[in-house]
Motif scaffolding. Structure first.
Motif, PDB file in Angstrom:
ATOM      1  N   HIS A 175       0.839  -1.222   0.000  1.00  0.00           N
ATOM      2  CA  HIS A 175       0.000   0.000   0.000  1.00  0.00           C
ATOM      3  C   HIS A 175       0.868   1.265   0.000  1.00  0.00           C
ATOM      4  O   HIS A 175       0.330   2.360  -0.075  1.00  0.00           O
ATOM      5  N   PRO A 208       1.857   3.305  -5.016  1.00  0.00           N
ATOM      6  CA  PRO A 208       0.654   3.699  -5.760  1.00  0.00           C
ATOM      7  C   PRO A 208       0.614   3.010  -7.127  1.00  0.00           C
ATOM      8  O   PRO A 208       1.623   2.450  -7.586  1.00  0.00           O
ATOM      9  N   ASP A 209      -0.535   3.084  -7.768  1.00  0.00           N
ATOM     10  CA  ASP A 209      -0.678   2.428  -9.078  1.00  0.00           C
ATOM     11  C   ASP A 209       0.409   2.873 -10.047  1.00  0.00           C
ATOM     12  O   ASP A 209       0.861   2.087 -10.885  1.00  0.00           O
ATOM     13  N   ASP A 244       3.158   0.630 -10.353  1.00  0.00           N
ATOM     14  CA  ASP A 244       2.814  -0.703 -10.867  1.00  0.00           C
ATOM     15  C   ASP A 244       3.192  -1.815  -9.876  1.00  0.00           C
ATOM     16  O   ASP A 244       4.103  -2.619 -10.137  1.00  0.00           O
ATOM     17  N   HIS A 272       1.823  -4.514  -9.225  1.00  0.00           N
ATOM     18  CA  HIS A 272       1.694  -5.855  -9.796  1.00  0.00           C
ATOM     19  C   HIS A 272       3.002  -6.281 -10.461  1.00  0.00           C
ATOM     20  O   HIS A 272       3.477  -7.415 -10.298  1.00  0.00           O
ATOM     21  N   GLN A 276      -1.656   4.126  -0.718  1.00  0.00           N
ATOM     22  CA  GLN A 276      -2.883   3.899  -1.480  1.00  0.00           C
ATOM     23  C   GLN A 276      -3.620   2.697  -0.910  1.00  0.00           C
ATOM     24  O   GLN A 276      -3.065   1.594  -0.886  1.00  0.00           O
ATOM     25  N   ARG A 307      -6.522  -0.139  -1.224  1.00  0.00           N
ATOM     26  CA  ARG A 307      -7.072  -0.846  -2.389  1.00  0.00           C
ATOM     27  C   ARG A 307      -8.262  -1.703  -1.955  1.00  0.00           C
ATOM     28  O   ARG A 307      -8.334  -2.160  -0.810  1.00  0.00           O
ATOM     29  N   GLU A 339      -8.944  -5.203  -6.215  1.00  0.00           N
ATOM     30  CA  GLU A 339      -7.629  -4.673  -6.622  1.00  0.00           C
ATOM     31  C   GLU A 339      -6.493  -5.472  -5.992  1.00  0.00           C
ATOM     32  O   GLU A 339      -5.474  -5.732  -6.640  1.00  0.00           O
ATOM     33  N   ARG A 394      -5.949  -8.860  -7.621  1.00  0.00           N
ATOM     34  CA  ARG A 394      -5.204  -8.826  -8.892  1.00  0.00           C
ATOM     35  C   ARG A 394      -3.696  -8.964  -8.671  1.00  0.00           C
ATOM     36  O   ARG A 394      -2.980  -9.408  -9.573  1.00  0.00           O
TER      37      ARG A 394
END
Ligand code: SAM
Length: 110
Positions: A6, A9-10, A13, A15, A59, A61, A65, A68
Motif C-alpha cells: 500500500h 501507488p498504481d 505498478d 503488480h 494507497q 485498495r 484490486e 489482482r
C-alpha cells in the motif's frame, strides 16, 4: 510483503513489482501479502491521505484490486480475507470487526 504494497501507488505498478520479486524465487515458494483497505471504513482512506500529505505515497485498495496482485497464483484457503479471518487460532481475538482490522491478507503458492 506484509504491510508494504500500500506504499506503492498504481503509478509504481505494484503488480509488476510483485512479478519481479516472484521471478527471483524458486518454484514452490509462497507469497504473503497484507494490504490496507478502505472497503469497510473510510478512516483507512483518511489515514492514507494523511501519509500522502506528509510526502509518503500510500494507497488503499479494494479486495478486487488486491486480488489482482495474486493473478496467476494459487491462493491457499481461505483465500483473500481480512487478516483476523485468515486461519484464526486460539490467540485471535473473536470480537474484531472487518472495519477495525481494515487489512486484507492472503498466502499464495507460486
Ligand atoms: C508498516 S511497515 C511493515 C514492515 C514489516 N513488513 C512488518 O510487517 O512488520 C512498512 C514497510 O514498508 C517499507 N516501505 C515503504 N515504502 C517503501 C518503498 N518505496 N520501498 C521499499 N520499502 C518501502 C517501509 O520501509 C517499512 O518497512
Amino acid at each position: 510483503m506484509l504491510a508494504i504494497l500500500h506504499f506503492f501507488p498504481d503509478a509504481d505498478d505494484p503488480h509488476a513489482l510483485v512479478g519481479r520479486l516472484l521471478q527471483a524465487l524458486p518454484a514452490g515458494s509462497y507469497l504473503t501479502v497484507t494490504h490496507a483497505t478502505a472497503d469497510f471504513d473510510d478512516g483507512m482512506e483518511r489515514l492514507a491521505a494523511t501519509y500522502r500529505a506528509s510526502g509518503i505515497p500510500a494507497q488503499t485498495r479494494s479486495r478486487a484490486e488486491i486480488l489482482r496482485l495474486f493473478s496467476g497464483l494459487e491462493l491457499l484457503d481461505p483465500g483473500l480475507c481480512t487478516v483476523h479471518r485468515w486461519r484464526p487460532d486460539a490467540n485471535t481475538p473473536t470480537d474484531l470487526t472487518d472495519a477495525q482490522v481494515s487489512f486484507y491478507g492472503a498466502v499464495a503458492r507460486t
